[in-house]
Scaffold this active site. Structure first.
Site, PDB file in Angstrom:
ATOM      1  N   TYR A 161       2.074   1.333 -48.228  1.00 54.25           N
ATOM      2  CA  TYR A 161       0.933   2.914 -47.904  1.00 54.25           C
ATOM      3  C   TYR A 161       0.635   3.655 -48.295  1.00 54.25           C
ATOM      4  O   TYR A 161       1.360   3.968 -49.345  1.00 54.25           O
ATOM      5  CB  TYR A 161       1.648   3.322 -46.583  1.00 54.25           C
ATOM      6  N   ASP A 176       7.566  -4.913  -1.635  1.00 52.68           N
ATOM      7  CA  ASP A 176       9.037  -4.670  -2.067  1.00 52.68           C
ATOM      8  C   ASP A 176      10.358  -5.400  -1.791  1.00 52.68           C
ATOM      9  O   ASP A 176      11.824  -4.858  -2.169  1.00 52.68           O
ATOM     10  CB  ASP A 176       9.183  -2.777  -2.226  1.00 52.68           C
ATOM     11  N   ALA A 180       0.709  -1.318  -0.070  1.00 52.37           N
ATOM     12  CA  ALA A 180      -0.085   0.268  -0.145  1.00 52.37           C
ATOM     13  C   ALA A 180       0.972   1.443  -0.143  1.00 52.37           C
ATOM     14  O   ALA A 180       0.114   2.593  -0.166  1.00 52.37           O
ATOM     15  CB  ALA A 180      -1.324  -0.289   1.247  1.00 52.37           C
ATOM     16  N   GLY A 181       2.078   1.190   0.493  1.00 50.51           N
ATOM     17  CA  GLY A 181       3.279   2.609  -0.083  1.00 50.51           C
ATOM     18  C   GLY A 181       3.028   3.244  -1.301  1.00 50.51           C
ATOM     19  O   GLY A 181       2.817   2.574  -2.141  1.00 50.51           O
ATOM     20  N   ASN A 210      13.970 -15.488 -53.573  1.00 54.65           N
ATOM     21  CA  ASN A 210      14.668 -14.571 -53.526  1.00 54.65           C
ATOM     22  C   ASN A 210      14.387 -12.833 -53.595  1.00 54.65           C
ATOM     23  O   ASN A 210      13.833 -12.060 -54.882  1.00 54.65           O
ATOM     24  CB  ASN A 210      15.652 -14.307 -54.789  1.00 54.65           C
ATOM     25  N   ARG A 250       9.925  -6.302 -37.175  1.00 54.65           N
ATOM     26  CA  ARG A 250       9.561  -5.635 -36.530  1.00 54.65           C
ATOM     27  C   ARG A 250       7.336  -6.506 -36.265  1.00 54.65           C
ATOM     28  O   ARG A 250       7.913  -7.508 -36.493  1.00 54.65           O
ATOM     29  CB  ARG A 250       8.991  -4.370 -37.026  1.00 54.65           C
ATOM     30  N   ASN A 256      15.297  -7.047  11.776  1.00 55.34           N
ATOM     31  CA  ASN A 256      13.945  -8.189  11.161  1.00 55.34           C
ATOM     32  C   ASN A 256      14.268  -7.363   9.797  1.00 55.34           C
ATOM     33  O   ASN A 256      13.682  -6.562   9.180  1.00 55.34           O
ATOM     34  CB  ASN A 256      12.905  -6.987  12.037  1.00 55.34           C
ATOM     35  N   ASN A 314      13.301   0.464  -1.666  1.00 55.41           N
ATOM     36  CA  ASN A 314      12.662   2.528  -1.855  1.00 55.41           C
ATOM     37  C   ASN A 314      13.605   3.529  -2.634  1.00 55.41           C
ATOM     38  O   ASN A 314      12.244   4.749  -2.267  1.00 55.41           O
ATOM     39  CB  ASN A 314      13.528   2.398   0.222  1.00 55.41           C
ATOM     40  N   ARG A 332      10.612   8.045  -2.072  1.00 56.74           N
ATOM     41  CA  ARG A 332      11.558   8.190  -2.443  1.00 56.74           C
ATOM     42  C   ARG A 332      11.775   7.259  -4.040  1.00 56.74           C
ATOM     43  O   ARG A 332      13.291   8.146  -5.067  1.00 56.74           O
ATOM     44  CB  ARG A 332      13.287   7.582  -1.287  1.00 56.74           C
TER      45      ARG A 332
END
Length: 460
Positions: free
Chosen positions: A387, A103, A11-12, A377, A333, A170, A228, A16
């Protein structure tokens, strides 16, 4: 086995990071960091954890879909408060609840499995994942009692100087007995330097009730790193890239300069493939066996068959059959499909086209919105003029046709099987099978023109 679930704290805001994107959606190895956390949980058979969301929660939910169920933390009032928000979504049949931060993308399934096992074997009310750090600044410190059990966790801002000297920290990952957890959460208060409900405060309540808190200490401290900042994001990327390179080299892939190769976590690579320096393989890409990829090559969301060669080129959302050769300096592409044994040479661009088996587009050509048969070829400098300024049109070149150099194929147009198009032609009408098509202006030669032209310029 005990019934298990997990709560993922996501949720944070991640101030930073200085980003409009929720912190847990920033990518490591091509995946949002929270995705890595969910993968580690899935390896422990937790397939639908409770994800606590807040800042940018709609984006997080849209990204992850049904991989989790969601609890909203509208106000970020601490880790204890976040777990309270998840409570209505956790069945009373569940015995063990893991809490992990969204995170921490370097956590592995094997570490989480070991944490589950330690917790359930010891019968603790809680088990904390800990690590020993030479520089523990910023982390909560583990306070142990005379029996070696966890007596408390003291957050950095609340720690005394002697407590700050403790190296065991921790990680923010825990296993809890569900009933004990939610009973204790009812008693915690925000009476601390942060004015928040600390999840760690439940540990003292467990001890007051006669329960004990165990710990599982990991050896690889990199696993517990939370992200962070952009700097920490880059550091996590480096760690995960090393893991991925090691994984594929152990599976039989050769990397000439591993440090210069970047891989996505989704990528699959066959044995005896060689990857040359400065190569990027990303997205949902599968590379077959015995290929040569690179140097200076990017492949994204593509399939490359066995024994393919792609050098100094870009391949995006394309499919290559077996024994294809691409490059150097080619650009495939999205929508490109190469059948087996196709050659695409230097400075060739192909877009949304199917090239048949054994056909060649050796160099300096553009093929777009085209269907090319087998054994064709296409000479240097050929362009499919697809186009017209308003719409895209298709070109069809049938089996065995030969397209001479510097040809313009003005779509829509069909070149029949076995047809020959003379070099320098502009083809705007269909060419029948087996026919010769040549379109050139009549050659005019004016002898002596150059010398006369020079004399005129000097007199002027």
């Amino acid at each position: 086995m005990h019934m298990r679930t997990a709560v993922v704290l996501a949720a944070g805001k991640g101030t930073r990071m200085k980003s409009r994107r929720p912190k847990v959606l920033h990518e490591v190895a091509g995946r949002p960091m929270v995705h890595h956390v969910l993968e580690a949980l899935a390896a422990c058979d937790v397939t639908q954890p409770v994800l606590v969301i807040g800042h940018g929660g709609d984006q997080v939910q849209a990204c992850l879909g049904n991989r989790a169920v969601y609890a909203w933390q509208q106000e970020q009032l601490g880790t204890g408060h976040a777990v309270m928000m998840a409570r209505p979504l956790i069945s009373e049949q569940v015995q063990t609840v893991m809490v992990v931060c969204g995170d921490t993308p370097l956590l592995t399934g094997s570490t989480l499995a070991a944490l589950w096992q330690t917790h359930e074997e010891k019968g603790a009310m809680a088990t904390v994942l800990t690590a020993l750090l030479d520089e523990p600044t910023g982390y909560g410190r583990i306070i142990r009692d005379e029996n070696g059990n966890v007596a408390a966790i003291v957050e950095e801002k609340d720690a005394s100087e002697p407590q700050k000297a403790i190296r065991e920290i921790n990680s923010g990952t825990y296993c809890f007995d569900r009933a004990a957890l939610f009973s204790a959460l009812d008693e915690i208060t925000p009476a601390n330097a942060q004015g928040e409900y600390y999840l760690t405060d439940v540990l003292a309540i467990f001890r007051q009730r006669g329960g004990f808190v165990s710990a599982y200490r990991i050896d690889d401290n990199q696993e517990i790193v939370g992200i962070n900042s952009r700097q920490q994001l880059a550091e996590a990327e480096a760690v995960l890239q090393n893991r991925l390179r090691r994984k594929w080299m152990e599976a039989g892939v050769t990397m000439i300069d591993p440090a210069s190769v970047w891989l996505n976590a989704e990528v699959k690579i066959g044995s005896d493939t060689i990857i040359y320096p400065n190569t990027i393989v990303e997205g949902d890409t599968v590379i077959g066996e015995g290929c040569i990829i690179g140097p200076d090559t990017r492949v994204r969301d593509s399939r490359i068959g066995n024994n393919g060669v792609v050098q100094n080129s870009i391949v995006l959302e394309s499919e290559l059959g077996n024994d294809c050769s691409v490059g150097p300096f080619a650009y495939l592409r999205p929508g490109t499909v190469l059948s087996d044994e196709v050659k695409v040479g230097d400075f060739v661009e192909i877009k949304k086209s199917v090239i048949g088996q054994g056909s060649k587009v050796p160099h300096l050509s553009y093929v777009g919105d085209a269907t090319v048969g087998t054994g064709v070829n296409i000479g240097a400098g050929t362009i499919t003029c697809n186009y017209d300024g308003e719409k895209k049109h298709s070109t069809t070149i049938q089996d065995g046709a030969f397209i001479g150099s510097n040809t313009n194929l003005v779509a829509p147009v069909v070149v029949g099987a076995g047809a020959l198009v003379g070099a320098g032609s502009t083809i705007s009408k269909d060419v029948p099978a087996g026919a010769l098509a040549v379109e050139r202006a009549h050659l005019k030669v004016k002898e002596g023109y150059r010398s006369g032209h020079k004399q005129k310029k000097s007199s002027d």
